[in-house]
Design a protein around this motif. Structure first.
Motif, mmCIF file in Angstrom:
data_model
loop_
_atom_site.group_PDB
_atom_site.id
_atom_site.type_symbol
_atom_site.label_atom_id
_atom_site.label_comp_id
_atom_site.label_asym_id
_atom_site.label_seq_id
_atom_site.Cartn_x
_atom_site.Cartn_y
_atom_site.Cartn_z
ATOM 1 N N ARG A 59 2.575 20.197 43.336
ATOM 2 C CA ARG A 59 3.415 21.295 43.806
ATOM 3 C C ARG A 59 2.672 22.073 44.881
ATOM 4 N NH1 ARG A 59 8.283 23.124 43.726
ATOM 5 N NH2 ARG A 59 8.655 25.331 43.423
ATOM 6 N N ILE A 60 3.363 22.348 45.985
ATOM 7 C CA ILE A 60 2.765 23.060 47.110
ATOM 8 C C ILE A 60 3.461 24.403 47.264
ATOM 9 C CG2 ILE A 60 2.414 23.027 49.620
ATOM 10 C CD1 ILE A 60 0.719 20.947 48.224
ATOM 11 N N LYS A 61 2.680 25.485 47.188
ATOM 12 C CA LYS A 61 3.232 26.835 47.351
ATOM 13 C C LYS A 61 2.573 27.583 48.501
ATOM 14 C CE LYS A 61 4.013 27.324 42.406
ATOM 15 N NZ LYS A 61 3.707 28.130 41.223
ATOM 16 N N GLU A 62 1.453 27.079 48.986
ATOM 17 C CA GLU A 62 0.692 27.740 50.042
ATOM 18 C C GLU A 62 0.308 26.731 51.113
ATOM 19 O OE1 GLU A 62 -2.663 29.764 48.339
ATOM 20 O OE2 GLU A 62 -1.498 30.311 46.573
ATOM 21 N N GLY A 63 0.224 27.201 52.350
ATOM 22 C CA GLY A 63 -0.098 26.335 53.477
ATOM 23 C C GLY A 63 -1.437 25.634 53.363
ATOM 24 N N MET A 64 -2.454 26.329 52.852
ATOM 25 C CA MET A 64 -3.767 25.707 52.716
ATOM 26 C C MET A 64 -3.752 24.575 51.698
ATOM 27 S SD MET A 64 -5.644 26.830 55.028
ATOM 28 C CE MET A 64 -7.174 26.087 54.543
ATOM 29 N N LYS A 65 -2.806 24.595 50.786
ATOM 30 C CA LYS A 65 -2.700 23.515 49.802
ATOM 31 C C LYS A 65 -2.300 22.205 50.478
ATOM 32 C CE LYS A 65 -3.384 26.111 46.150
ATOM 33 N NZ LYS A 65 -4.359 25.963 45.138
ATOM 34 N N ILE A 66 -1.507 22.283 51.544
ATOM 35 C CA ILE A 66 -1.140 21.065 52.279
ATOM 36 C C ILE A 66 -2.397 20.442 52.864
ATOM 37 C CG2 ILE A 66 -0.035 20.187 54.378
ATOM 38 C CD1 ILE A 66 2.354 21.837 53.760
ATOM 39 N N HIS A 67 -3.220 21.260 53.496
ATOM 40 C CA HIS A 67 -4.453 20.756 54.093
ATOM 41 C C HIS A 67 -5.333 20.094 53.038
ATOM 42 C CE1 HIS A 67 -7.944 20.491 56.615
ATOM 43 N NE2 HIS A 67 -8.628 21.098 55.675
ATOM 44 N N THR A 68 -5.535 20.765 51.921
ATOM 45 C CA THR A 68 -6.363 20.228 50.842
ATOM 46 C C THR A 68 -5.785 18.928 50.298
ATOM 47 O OG1 THR A 68 -7.038 22.465 50.251
ATOM 48 C CG2 THR A 68 -7.373 20.754 48.587
ATOM 49 N N ALA A 69 -4.473 18.901 50.080
ATOM 50 C CA ALA A 69 -3.834 17.691 49.541
ATOM 51 C C ALA A 69 -3.926 16.532 50.521
ATOM 52 C CB ALA A 69 -2.377 17.986 49.191
ATOM 53 N N LEU A 70 -3.798 16.803 51.822
ATOM 54 C CA LEU A 70 -3.934 15.726 52.816
ATOM 55 C C LEU A 70 -5.355 15.189 52.839
ATOM 56 C CD1 LEU A 70 -1.807 17.040 55.808
ATOM 57 C CD2 LEU A 70 -1.317 15.051 54.376
ATOM 58 N N MET A 71 -6.342 16.079 52.713
ATOM 59 C CA MET A 71 -7.733 15.629 52.719
ATOM 60 C C MET A 71 -8.054 14.815 51.473
ATOM 61 S SD MET A 71 -9.935 18.651 54.482
ATOM 62 C CE MET A 71 -11.405 17.673 54.293
ATOM 63 N N ARG A 72 -7.398 15.128 50.356
ATOM 64 C CA ARG A 72 -7.636 14.393 49.105
ATOM 65 C C ARG A 72 -6.693 13.219 48.942
ATOM 66 N NH1 ARG A 72 -8.239 19.551 45.101
ATOM 67 N NH2 ARG A 72 -10.292 20.183 45.845
ATOM 68 N N GLY A 73 -5.782 13.065 49.880
ATOM 69 C CA GLY A 73 -4.781 12.001 49.800
ATOM 70 C C GLY A 73 -5.398 10.630 49.977
ATOM 71 N N PRO A 74 -4.572 9.625 49.959
ATOM 72 C CA PRO A 74 -5.071 8.248 50.067
ATOM 73 C C PRO A 74 -5.734 7.985 51.407
ATOM 74 C CG PRO A 74 -2.683 8.300 50.269
ATOM 75 C CD PRO A 74 -3.114 9.690 49.915
#
Length: 122
Positions: A59-74
């Protein structure tokens, strides 16, 4: 919007969206205000006024979470982005290589908040 390189030399992906945090009766979400032309977000179907709910099943509620999730993504394969468009739930799959390899040119002045000019020869 996400930058491609940090001061530490770490590559960061650019999805190519501008968004703002909003709330409704179901909670917080990211409202896409603009999609950069030619960006991975546009090529994979994201549109202005989409609501970003999840990235890679988080679940994404904040903009910085997108950055973190992309960096931890596949490292290879696709990032899974769950959005709402009106009343329709959609899942977009954006390839990691598209995100890592994208650099908007010319750099959009909105990315940095400034406008540059070449003053040589004046």
């Amino acid at each position: 919007m996400l930058s491609e390189f940090s001061d530490t030399g770490t590559k960061r992906g650019i999805l190519g969206v501008f968004f703002e945090r909003r709330k409704d009766e179901k909670g917080s979400y990211l409202h896409v205000t603009e999609v950069i032309r030619g960006s991975p977000a546009e090529r994979h179907g994201m549109k202005a006024s989409d609501r970003i709910l999840e990235l890679n099943r988080r679940r994404i509620k904040e903009g910085m979470k997108i950055h973190t999730a992309l960096m931890r993504g596949p490292d290879s394969g696709a990032n899974q982005i769950k959005i709402m468009r009106g009343i329709e739930a959609l899942t977009l799959y954006v390839n990691s290589s598209d995100i890592a390899g994208y650099l908007p040119l010319p750099l959009d002045e909105r990315l940095l908040g400034l406008r540059l000019s070449d003053i040589r020869g004046t």
